[in-house]
Design a protein around this motif. Structure first.
Motif, PDB file in Angstrom:
ATOM      1  N   HIS A  27      -1.863  16.151  -9.236  1.00 55.65           N
ATOM      2  CA  HIS A  27      -0.579  16.832  -9.033  1.00 55.65           C
ATOM      3  C   HIS A  27       0.543  15.802  -8.945  1.00 55.65           C
ATOM      4  N   PRO A  28       0.803  15.095 -10.052  1.00 58.27           N
ATOM      5  CA  PRO A  28       1.766  13.992 -10.015  1.00 58.27           C
ATOM      6  C   PRO A  28       3.209  14.426  -9.753  1.00 58.27           C
ATOM      7  N   ASP A  29       3.467  15.721  -9.850  1.00 55.38           N
ATOM      8  CA  ASP A  29       4.823  16.221  -9.613  1.00 55.38           C
ATOM      9  C   ASP A  29       5.141  16.355  -8.131  1.00 55.38           C
ATOM     10  N   LEU A  30       4.149  16.294  -7.263  1.00 55.68           N
ATOM     11  CA  LEU A  30       4.376  16.494  -5.838  1.00 55.68           C
ATOM     12  C   LEU A  30       5.068  15.275  -5.223  1.00 55.68           C
ATOM     13  N   GLU A  31       6.007  15.530  -4.333  1.00 56.82           N
ATOM     14  CA  GLU A  31       6.674  14.452  -3.608  1.00 56.82           C
ATOM     15  C   GLU A  31       6.119  14.422  -2.183  1.00 56.82           C
ATOM     16  N   ILE A  32       5.035  13.695  -2.039  1.00 59.56           N
ATOM     17  CA  ILE A  32       4.320  13.612  -0.774  1.00 59.56           C
ATOM     18  C   ILE A  32       4.395  12.176  -0.259  1.00 59.56           C
ATOM     19  N   THR A  33       4.739  12.011   0.997  1.00 60.32           N
ATOM     20  CA  THR A  33       4.662  10.707   1.643  1.00 60.32           C
ATOM     21  C   THR A  33       3.287  10.595   2.301  1.00 60.32           C
ATOM     22  N   VAL A  34       2.583   9.512   1.974  1.00 59.10           N
ATOM     23  CA  VAL A  34       1.255   9.281   2.534  1.00 59.10           C
ATOM     24  C   VAL A  34       1.315   8.066   3.448  1.00 59.10           C
ATOM     25  N   ALA A  35       0.933   8.260   4.690  1.00 61.29           N
ATOM     26  CA  ALA A  35       0.811   7.157   5.639  1.00 61.29           C
ATOM     27  C   ALA A  35      -0.661   6.866   5.850  1.00 61.29           C
ATOM     28  N   THR A  36      -1.041   5.618   5.730  1.00 59.54           N
ATOM     29  CA  THR A  36      -2.409   5.241   6.055  1.00 59.54           C
ATOM     30  C   THR A  36      -2.380   4.220   7.191  1.00 59.54           C
ATOM     31  N   LYS A  37      -3.559   3.758   7.585  1.00 59.85           N
ATOM     32  CA  LYS A  37      -3.656   2.821   8.707  1.00 59.85           C
ATOM     33  C   LYS A  37      -4.660   1.736   8.365  1.00 59.85           C
ATOM     34  N   MET A  38      -4.509   0.604   9.032  1.00 56.07           N
ATOM     35  CA  MET A  38      -5.443  -0.503   8.834  1.00 56.07           C
ATOM     36  C   MET A  38      -5.668  -1.222  10.164  1.00 56.07           C
ATOM     37  N   GLY A  39      -6.802  -1.924  10.231  1.00 57.58           N
ATOM     38  CA  GLY A  39      -7.046  -2.760  11.388  1.00 57.58           C
ATOM     39  C   GLY A  39      -8.293  -2.440  12.171  1.00 57.58           C
ATOM     40  N   ARG A  40      -9.027  -1.390  11.782  1.00 58.18           N
ATOM     41  CA  ARG A  40     -10.225  -1.042  12.528  1.00 58.18           C
ATOM     42  C   ARG A  40     -11.494  -1.188  11.682  1.00 58.18           C
TER      43      ARG A  40
END
Length: 326
Positions: free
Chosen positions: A72-85
């Motif tokens: 769904h390349p038309d979607l404007e979604i902000t994705v937050a991920t995490k690191m460090g564990r």
């Protein structure tokens, strides 16, 4: 769906987002079809913010999101991920080389060149005061591996330390009707600094849904079973930092505050999402109905006396036991 600016990212996101820990199958099994159904239902309901982490299902959650967004390349979604564990919880592990390796893995999982937002995933407390850590994060931005960085924290002091850093875009912290300490200093400080607040565990791991009794049990693989007492990670990360039976009694009183025609879960999400300084709230969902119900909470209006009732329950059941902890 209300729209908010996510702190120093400058991005506009939905006031109700989607937490995707459960898509990693850490709350019981979720197959790809079910995961896509949750993501699609959330988007259809106006959600434009997904929160994940590189350890949710060892990358499984990120991969599901990456495949969904590729379709769904038309979607404007902000994705937050995490690191460090992914490694030992030793401040010495929080280096530029490790940051590069961890973010490269997340970029591959999500199928992107630049990650929208990367958050340090509840690292050891000294990490929040390390100049070298923030210099490394700034380097990741300069290298365009990431667009923005933030932190996920266990304590209010950790949040305040991160808010004081000029590059911190957002702070993710537990806030719910049974966890009010962040209202004292963290939310006002974040608002004053222009730092976004991402609220996690808004339903106290389901307690605030009003569906649990003292006899409720959970699958062996569900963190609500193995982390009731905080043995797997921080006390209060699952449920509310008090014994389960006390939490259930408090939840029953919370449910009694809720107006007719509104579910306890919707009331809890509406209340916390409308606190001053909150950018978005990230409840999880295991199926389409839960995703739709979470998103609908963004339009729930609560009576003026509801807030006072929340504070009264907190004072009687939680303040003495947990307020000093975090």
């Amino acid at each position: 769906m209300q729209q908010r600016i996510l702190g120093r990212t400058g991005r506009t996101i939905s006031a109700i987002g989607l937490g995707t820990w459960q898509l990693g199958a850490d709350w019981g099994d979720v197959d790809e079809s079910s995961a896509f159904d949750v993501l699609r239902a959330s988007v259809d309901a106006g959600v434009t913010f997904f929160d994940t982490a590189d350890v949710y299902g060892d990358g499984r959650s990120e991969q599901f999101i990456g495949r969904f967004l590729a379709q769904h390349p038309d979607l404007e979604i902000t994705v937050a991920t995490k690191m460090g564990r992914r490694g030992p919880q030793d401040p010495a592990q929080f280096t530029l080389d490790n940051f590069r390796a961890w973010t490269d893995r997340s970029r591959e999982n999500l199928g992107v060149d630049t990650l929208d937002l990367v958050q340090l995933h509840c690292p050891p407390t000294p990490v929040f005061s390390s100049d070298a850590v923030y210099d490394a994060l700034d380097t990741l931005v300069a290298e365009q591996r990431i667009a923005n960085y933030g932190v996920s924290v266990e304590t209010c002091d950790e949040a305040l330390a991160a808010i004081a850093r000029p590059g911190t875009a957002s702070v993710q912290i537990i806030v719910n009707a049974f966890r009010l300490k962040p209202l004292d200093e963290v939310l006002p400080a974040a608002a004053a600094a222009g730092v976004g607040i991402i609220v996690r565990v808004p339903l106290a791991s389901g307690l605030l849904s009003g569906k649990y009794t003292a006899e409720t049990t959970f699958p062996a693989s569900d963190h609500r079973n193995y982390n009731r007492d905080g043995s797997a990670f921080d006390v209060g990360e699952t449920f509310a930092g008090v014994d389960f039976e006390t939490g259930v009694r408090a939840a029953q009183e919370f449910a009694a505050l809720v107006p007719e025609g509104v579910t306890p879960a919707a009331a809890a999400l509406s209340w916390v999402s409308n606190l001053d300084g909150v950018s978005t709230v990230i409840p999880g969902a295991r199926n389409r109905a839960q995703a739709e119900g979470n998103a609908a909470a963004g339009s729930v209006e609560l009576p003026a006396e509801f807030d006072a009732g929340v504070h009264d329950i907190y004072d009687r059941f939680f303040r003495e036991a947990v307020h000093p902890r975090w």
